[in-house]
Structures are given as C-alpha cells and as structure tokens.
Design a protein around this motif. Structure first.
Motif, PDB file in Angstrom:
ATOM      1  N   ILE A  33      48.235  15.279  43.107  1.00 28.57           N
ATOM      2  CA  ILE A  33      48.644  14.077  42.394  1.00 28.57           C
ATOM      3  C   ILE A  33      50.143  14.189  42.144  1.00 28.57           C
ATOM      4  N   GLN A  59      47.877   9.756  44.671  1.00 29.85           N
ATOM      5  CA  GLN A  59      47.294  10.944  45.276  1.00 29.85           C
ATOM      6  C   GLN A  59      47.727  11.036  46.730  1.00 29.85           C
ATOM      7  N   THR A 135      39.903  11.246  42.015  1.00 30.19           N
ATOM      8  CA  THR A 135      40.855  10.358  42.686  1.00 30.19           C
ATOM      9  C   THR A 135      41.778   9.745  41.648  1.00 30.19           C
ATOM     10  N   CYS A 136      42.875   9.234  42.116  1.00 28.53           N
ATOM     11  CA  CYS A 136      43.882   8.635  41.258  1.00 28.53           C
ATOM     12  C   CYS A 136      43.681   7.121  41.212  1.00 28.53           C
ATOM     13  N   VAL A 168      43.823   9.942  36.509  1.00 36.55           N
ATOM     14  CA  VAL A 168      42.888  10.570  37.441  1.00 36.55           C
ATOM     15  C   VAL A 168      41.472  10.503  36.855  1.00 36.55           C
TER      16      VAL A 168
END
Length: 186
Positions: A33, A59, A135-136, A168
């Motif tokens: 990230i 990301q 995940t972002c 996130v």
C-alpha cells in the motif's frame, strides 16, 4: 518518502489504479500500500496543510518495467487513474510524495457499500467481503465482482472513529450493504 512526477491515465489505457515502474521504487512489491500526496509548501505545516493536500492510498497490483516510461531519464514518474487523481485533488505533472505504509496503520473500522437495481443475498455479501479483504478502498470506488454480476460503490468509510477518504479492508472491517434502490427521500 520519495518524490515522483504525477501522470494520469484513462481506464482504456490500463485497468490499474496505479502504474509504477519497479526501478523507480525498488523496495516496493506487489500488494504493498502506497500513500500519495502533494507535499505541503515549506511555510505550511500541520493540520491545515493536511486538509488542503489530501492523501491517497493505493495498492500496487502489478509491477512491470515496460508499463510506464519516464518522460525524462533522470525523473521518476507514476501514473494514477484520472478520476481518482481528480477526486483527491492531485495535480497532473506536479511533484507528489510517495511512501509505502503499513496496512495495519490505515485499516478501516467499517465501510458502507451501496448497490442499485440488483439483489444481493447474504452469500454474495460474504463472498464480496472475502474478496475485498486486504485491498485498498477509496471513496466512490466502483467495485465489480463475479464478472460484473455484482456491482457496488464505496459510499463511506471510517477508521479510528473518523470518516476517511481511503483505507485498507481487513478481516476486522465491518461492511454495511445499502440498497440505493429502496432509498426514497420525500
């Protein structure tokens, strides 16, 4: 922290939100990230500068040396998808600061997703949550899952008791699903 020249790209050029050459940021690896922001001028430091220069978290999904060629041999560049750069007030061709952040430091407490004109059962919600873990996310991000069968959008996010613009998703993030089809305002 490293300085880059900011470029933007369209979705028809690349589906990636962030394109960065691994030679320009050698310590980066897939899944990291990164925080991207315009560094405040030297005379502006503190909370006010933070508000005027929002920080974007993205990301790194792929690293490819031929994906982005620097305009100048001695200048490092990165490219952000155009609508994201506009949302976060990132100015094209300006210098941005980039640093790799620890996902635990930017973890979301909760997130609200909206969907419209479709049915989502509990099993689809569970699968989508598992898909989004690690995940972002950023505000207004459009999410497609199961080949476009499930479409939703990030509406709001909270971290450490405050509304945030990006973060996130972790195992502990609570996701609220809202149907905008059933929302009627009088």
């Amino acid at each position: 922290m490293k300085l880059f020249r900011l470029l933007v790209h369209q979705k028809n050029f690349s589906d990636e939100d962030l394109i960065i050459n691994p030679k320009d940021l050698p310590e980066a690896k897939t899944g990291d990230i990164v925080e991207i922001y315009h560094p405040p001028p030297e005379n502006e430091k503190g909370k006010k500068a933070e508000e005027e220069f929002p920080r974007l978290l993205l990301q790194i999904k792929t690293l490819s040396e031929d994906s982005l060629q620097s305009r100048s041999k001695n200048e490092d560049t990165l490219s952000v998808e155009q609508s994201i750069a506009t949302t976060f007030l990132l100015k094209i061709y300006n210098i941005v600061s980039v640093r790799i952040v620890n996902p635990a430091d930017v973890a979301l407490d909760s997130m609200e997703l909206t969907f419209k004109d479709q049915y989502m059962g509990r099993s689809e919600m569970w699968r989508l949550k598992n898909h989004l873990t690690n995940t972002c996310m950023y505000i207004n991000k459009k999410i497609e899952f199961c080949g476009g069968a499930i479409r939703c959008q990030v509406y709001e996010m909270w971290a450490q008791g405050e509304r945030v613009a990006c973060g996130v998703v972790t195992e502990d993030t609570k996701i609220v699903f809202r149907s905008s089809t059933s929302m009627d305002l009088l």
